[in-house]
Design a protein around this motif. Structure first.
Motif, mmCIF file in Angstrom:
data_model
loop_
_atom_site.group_PDB
_atom_site.id
_atom_site.type_symbol
_atom_site.label_atom_id
_atom_site.label_comp_id
_atom_site.label_asym_id
_atom_site.label_seq_id
_atom_site.Cartn_x
_atom_site.Cartn_y
_atom_site.Cartn_z
ATOM 1 N N HIS A 11 14.425 -68.526 45.375
ATOM 2 C CA HIS A 11 13.611 -68.549 46.665
ATOM 3 C C HIS A 11 14.582 -68.971 47.727
ATOM 4 N N GLU A 12 14.434 -68.343 48.904
ATOM 5 C CA GLU A 12 14.859 -68.850 49.979
ATOM 6 C C GLU A 12 14.727 -70.294 50.479
ATOM 7 N N ALA A 13 13.171 -70.519 50.137
ATOM 8 C CA ALA A 13 12.905 -72.036 50.845
ATOM 9 C C ALA A 13 13.789 -73.081 49.989
ATOM 10 N N ASP A 14 13.914 -72.848 48.954
ATOM 11 C CA ASP A 14 14.771 -73.776 47.879
ATOM 12 C C ASP A 14 16.272 -74.019 48.588
ATOM 13 N N ALA A 15 16.717 -72.504 48.798
ATOM 14 C CA ALA A 15 18.206 -72.564 49.269
ATOM 15 C C ALA A 15 18.028 -73.417 50.601
ATOM 16 N N ARG A 16 17.179 -73.086 51.451
ATOM 17 C CA ARG A 16 17.415 -73.829 52.784
ATOM 18 C C ARG A 16 17.073 -75.124 52.568
ATOM 19 N N ARG A 17 16.306 -75.576 51.792
ATOM 20 C CA ARG A 17 16.076 -77.076 51.661
ATOM 21 C C ARG A 17 17.185 -78.042 50.949
ATOM 22 N N PHE A 18 18.071 -77.140 50.043
ATOM 23 C CA PHE A 18 19.082 -77.770 49.240
ATOM 24 C C PHE A 18 20.248 -77.922 50.412
#
Length: 329
Positions: free
Chosen positions: A147-154
């Motif tokens: 998921h893109e959201a996971d990538a940005r939070r990471f």
């Protein structure tokens, strides 16, 4: 002794400067993860001046956390304060690891083990909403996300984490890109171009297609690295211009064989063929310069190349095949 201690602690996705773990093992793990795991986003992270930014105080604290022998700790401190000799002048820095020291790769792995590896493993278990894969070779880090959201939070969390330990992500080289099995289809729906590519350990990773139209992860030798290698060959050939042809041939055979040993991976046949062709062309130009009346033709050059240079062919197995052998589970 420190290698033996920390080999018991280092995590599976850490590959750099470890026994029985090579660059190809790291690429096999990454390729297999992208192919078999739902990965749609790739975070290509670059640490700005890592080896010069390591905090020596934090590094000593990390070693003390695992090693109780004060004699070893004292040796580590001496190693870090040994300094470097440059242009006849000796200098000591309070940051970074000593350049050229045999222990520097181990110190780098220890530092990133505590700063990144353990933290990334915990973040993946507790914070991620989807699948997350991580591969690290020394200070080269690639993470894949469902998921893109996971990538940005990471990405945001990693930036904060690094700042706490005197490290900084390179603003221009660190980037998030849509990549994976469905990247091309999704970008086409939104009216965008082909999926972006990223580089890792000397290769450019590309979202390609099989002959039947299915997804295929392709690797291609980086063009800038190939050009730099060819420039080195050109300069060396000029120095060896008047050597005997057999002597030149033996040296070029060693160069081409070494290049193929690393770059002859599946889907990279065109690049290794181009490298051999350019080496033959450089050799031809060098031989023609030995005489103003040279009659060297391409037909004769092809005979010399066939006699001295290995033909371009793939030497490495497909990544998932070798990965399955190394990790039977």
């Amino acid at each position: 002794m420190l290698n033996a201690i920390y080999e018991e602690d280092f995590l599976g996705f850490s590959y750099g400067f470890r026994p029985a773990r090579s660059q190809h093992d790291a690429m096999d793990a990454l390729c297999t993860a992208i192919k078999r795991t739902p990965v749609n986003w790739i975070l290509d992270a670059d640490i700005r001046g890592f080896f010069d930014s390591v905090s020596q105080d934090w590094l000593v604290r990390f070693v003390e956390h695992r090693v109780g022998d004060e004699r070893v700790i004292r040796l580590v401190r001496k190693w870090l304060r040994a300094g470097i000799l440059e242009d006849g002048e000796w200098s000591v820095s309070e940051k970074g690891t000593p350049q050229g020291a045999v222990a520097s790769p181990l110190f780098a792995n220890v530092y990133l083990h505590y700063v990144f590896d353990l933290w990334a493993q915990q973040w993946r278990r507790r914070e991620a909403q989807g699948n997350v894969v991580v591969v690290r070779y020394a200070d080269d880090i690639v993470a894949g996300f469902e998921h893109e959201a996971d990538a940005r939070r990471f990405w945001d969390a990693m930036r904060v984490r690094f700042e706490q330990f005197s490290l900084e992500l390179h603003g221009e080289k660190t980037r998030l890109l849509e990549f994976g099995r469905y990247a091309a289809t999704r970008r086409q729906r939104r009216g965008l171009g082909r999926p972006e590519t990223f580089t890792f350990l000397g290769f450019t990773f590309i979202c390609g297609k099989t002959r039947r139209g299915g997804f295929m992860l392709k690797r291609k030798s980086r063009g800038d690295r190939m050009r730099a290698k060819l420039q080195e060959v050109k300069e060396q050939l000029r120095r060896r211009m008047h050597n005997a042809i057999p002597e030149q041939g033996r040296w070029l055979r060693a160069v081409v064989t070494g290049y193929f040993a690393y770059h002859a991976v599946p889907t990279n046949s065109r690049a290794i063929g181009a490298f051999r062709h350019h080496v033959v062309d450089l050799w031809r130009r060098t031989l023609r310069r030995r005489s103003q009346k040279s009659r060297l033709t391409w037909a004769r050059m092809d005979q010399l190349a066939a006699a001295w240079l290995p033909p371009p062919h793939i030497l490495h197995p497909w990544p998932d095949e070798r990965f399955a052998v190394n990790h039977p589970r």
